[in-house]
Motif scaffolding. Structure first.
Motif, PDB file in Angstrom:
ATOM      1  N   ALA A  68       0.707  -1.109  -0.005  1.00  0.00           N
ATOM      2  CA  ALA A  68       0.147  -0.069   0.150  1.00  0.00           C
ATOM      3  C   ALA A  68       0.990   1.226   0.069  1.00  0.00           C
ATOM      4  N   ALA A  69       0.292   2.476  -0.512  1.00  0.00           N
ATOM      5  CA  ALA A  69       0.945   3.606  -0.520  1.00  0.00           C
ATOM      6  C   ALA A  69       1.270   4.097   0.910  1.00  0.00           C
TER       7      ALA A  69
ATOM      8  N   LYS B 293       7.330   5.790   0.161  1.00  0.00           N
ATOM      9  CA  LYS B 293       7.178   7.194  -0.122  1.00  0.00           C
ATOM     10  C   LYS B 293       7.934   7.896  -1.390  1.00  0.00           C
TER      11      LYS B 293
ATOM     12  N   LEU C 163      -1.623   0.750  14.012  1.00  0.00           N
ATOM     13  CA  LEU C 163      -0.628   1.880  13.760  1.00  0.00           C
ATOM     14  C   LEU C 163      -1.629   3.068  13.664  1.00  0.00           C
TER      15      LEU C 163
ATOM     16  N   ASN D 166      -0.837   7.004  12.376  1.00  0.00           N
ATOM     17  CA  ASN D 166       0.032   8.047  11.843  1.00  0.00           C
ATOM     18  C   ASN D 166      -0.750   9.421  11.352  1.00  0.00           C
TER      19      ASN D 166
ATOM     20  N   LEU E 127       1.600  11.726   9.665  1.00  0.00           N
ATOM     21  CA  LEU E 127       2.790  12.126   9.089  1.00  0.00           C
ATOM     22  C   LEU E 127       2.564  13.565   8.124  1.00  0.00           C
TER      23      LEU E 127
ATOM     24  N   PHE F 133       2.078  13.537   4.496  1.00  0.00           N
ATOM     25  CA  PHE F 133       2.701  13.711   3.385  1.00  0.00           C
ATOM     26  C   PHE F 133       4.123  14.156   3.397  1.00  0.00           C
TER      27      PHE F 133
ATOM     28  N   ASN G 119      -5.153  10.483  -4.343  1.00  0.00           N
ATOM     29  CA  ASN G 119      -5.192  10.213  -2.848  1.00  0.00           C
ATOM     30  C   ASN G 119      -5.987  11.331  -2.473  1.00  0.00           C
TER      31      ASN G 119
ATOM     32  N   LYS H  91      -8.326   6.900  -4.137  1.00  0.00           N
ATOM     33  CA  LYS H  91      -8.211   6.241  -3.056  1.00  0.00           C
ATOM     34  C   LYS H  91      -9.152   6.897  -2.114  1.00  0.00           C
TER      35      LYS H  91
ATOM     36  N   ASN I 184      -8.369   4.137   2.801  1.00  0.00           N
ATOM     37  CA  ASN I 184      -6.874   4.764   3.624  1.00  0.00           C
ATOM     38  C   ASN I 184      -7.411   4.421   5.059  1.00  0.00           C
TER      39      ASN I 184
ATOM     40  N   SER J 120      -4.468   2.444  11.487  1.00  0.00           N
ATOM     41  CA  SER J 120      -4.610   1.359  10.291  1.00  0.00           C
ATOM     42  C   SER J 120      -4.131   0.083  11.079  1.00  0.00           C
ATOM     43  N   GLY J 121      -4.262  -0.995  10.391  1.00  0.00           N
ATOM     44  CA  GLY J 121      -3.971  -2.391  10.977  1.00  0.00           C
ATOM     45  C   GLY J 121      -5.214  -3.061  11.489  1.00  0.00           C
TER      46      GLY J 121
ATOM     47  N   LEU K  80      -8.737  -1.703  11.336  1.00  0.00           N
ATOM     48  CA  LEU K  80      -9.492  -1.105  10.308  1.00  0.00           C
ATOM     49  C   LEU K  80      -9.944  -2.210   9.548  1.00  0.00           C
TER      50      LEU K  80
ATOM     51  N   VAL L 138      -8.016  -2.669   0.803  1.00  0.00           N
ATOM     52  CA  VAL L 138      -7.005  -2.434   1.694  1.00  0.00           C
ATOM     53  C   VAL L 138      -7.309  -1.817   3.017  1.00  0.00           C
TER      54      VAL L 138
ATOM     55  N   GLY M  85      -6.049  -3.673   7.248  1.00  0.00           N
ATOM     56  CA  GLY M  85      -6.140  -4.549   8.511  1.00  0.00           C
ATOM     57  C   GLY M  85      -5.714  -5.998   7.881  1.00  0.00           C
ATOM     58  N   ILE M  86      -5.366  -6.079   6.633  1.00  0.00           N
ATOM     59  CA  ILE M  86      -4.974  -7.564   6.181  1.00  0.00           C
ATOM     60  C   ILE M  86      -3.569  -7.918   7.002  1.00  0.00           C
TER      61      ILE M  86
END
Ligand code: FMN
Length: 346
Positions: free
Chosen positions: A56-57, A61, A104, A106, A108, A110, A166, A207, A236, A257-258, A261, A285, A287-288
């Motif tokens: 995944a994105a 980066k 997680l 985040n 961030l 970008f 995105n 996305k 996302n 995420s994770g 999600l 995408v 939580g896999i």
């Protein structure tokens, strides 16, 4: 080997661990044999995928290690999000790791080296057997989001196998407003018009975030069809926090995420597949962390899947493992190709 690597990386705060993992990946591929099986192969939007599992994105980066990621087992890699100009992102700390919850968070914003440096990385590409996606987003301080996307899509177009727009990061103020019907139509129509003279039209994905009202997804689907966009990436990170999460997660701002999600992103995937019935491509995408969860998304309508968080918790062997499990699960259901499983759970 993965266990040792993961416990070593956990000694560092998450962003430093990520930077170290990027450095290690530049050398790691010689240690790996990519698992391949013809049942996993698909041709989608004119691109050949050796398997449906993508990075995944947000991981690569700056387009530095995508070929290593192909080699350790990924069927495709989405680099970025890249912005027109280099950007530091939000103040640190801005990545938080929750081991017990396999999650997680985040914020961030970008952080990246900008499109020129990014394209230098992409132009070093020697492996054209697996698709490379370029995920684009605007600079934080830009005067006009649409101008940034237009610059990026035109610069990235010839180097990407597909492009992801995105509009769903929660860490750039007002970005998610682009998911509203009028704003999204203005964005998409401008982007499509700006590419009209390109000889080859590359597939475009949008996305989206998992936090909208359900009727908003119907509006998005209508626009996707109207402008012949290839499909949607769902989803996302989420800014919502379920009641059952730990107080630490619930009080931390940012995109989650994770594992937490998985359910939410699956619900949106299912909703969108029920409405589109295969007329657009869906990339699942969120939580896999196992072959079973990847297969679940495929059965809910995803032709391809991506992951990020579980890679940081389980390490590089996870990718071959998921692909092997996918073969077993598809065979058990009597499918000769993974594409036969897409949407079969509904
Ligand atoms: C640290 C981190 C950075 C991310 N950066 C981006 C990004 O730059 N662009 C983007 O579209 N998604 C980004 N994502 C979201 C992931 O691509 C993915 O949609 C999300 O993490 C859900 O997948 P997962 O549960 O497998 O991690 C990021 C996720 C994480 C954890």
């Amino acid at each position: 080997m993965d266990n040792l690597l993961i416990s070593l990386l956990r000694k560092f705060e998450p962003e430093t661990a990520h930077d170290i993992s990027i450095k290690l990946l530049k050398f790691a591929p010689i240690l790996f044999n990519k698992f391949r099986h013809e049942l996993l192969e698909q041709e989608i939007v004119g691109l050949k995928f050796q398997n449906p599992v993508g990075m995944a994105a947000g991981y690569d980066k700056n387009a530095e290690v995508f070929e290593s990621l192909f080699k350790i087992g990924f069927g495709f890699v989405e680099c970025g999000t890249v912005t027109p100009l280099p950007q530091y992102g939000n103040p640190k700390p801005r990545v938080f790791r929750y081991i017990e919850e396999s999650a997680l968070i985040n914020s961030l914003g970008f952080n990246n080296k900008g499109i020129n440096s990014f394209l230098n990385g992409v132009q070093k590409r020697t492996d054209f057997d697996s698709p490379l996606g370029i995920n684009i987003g605007p600079n934080k301080d830009t005067k006009n989001f649409i101008d940034d996307y237009t610059i990026l899509i035109n610069k990235a177009h010839d180097f990407a196998d597909y492009i992801t727009v995105n509009i769903s990061s929660p860490n750039t103020e007002n970005l998610r407003k682009l998911q509203d019907k009028t704003a999204l139509e203005e964005l998409i129509s401008n982007l499509v018009a700006s590419l009209k003279d390109k000889k080859v039209q590359k597939p475009i994905f949008i996305k989206i975030n998992p936090d909208e009202e359900s009727n908003n997804y119907s509006d998005i689907i209508n626009l996707i069809s109207k402008y012949s966009i290839a499909g949607l990436i769902i989803s996302n990170t989420t800014i919502q926090r379920e009641q059952n999460l730990s107080p630490q997660i619930r009080k931390q701002d940012g995109g989650l995420s994770g594992k937490p999600l998985l359910k939410k992103s699956n619900e949106i995937l299912e909703l969108v597949f029920r409405e589109t019935q295969g007329s657009i491509i869906l990339i699942g995408v969120g939580g896999i962390s196992s072959g079973g969860e990847a297969y679940q998304k495929i059965k809910l309508g995803a032709s391809l899947i991506q992951l990020y968080s579980a890679f940081t918790f389980q390490g590089p062997n996870l990718i071959n493992k998921i692909n092997k499990e996918l073969v077993q699960l598809a065979k058990k259901d009597g499918f000769n190709s993974i594409s036969e499983a897409v949407g079969s759970g509904l």
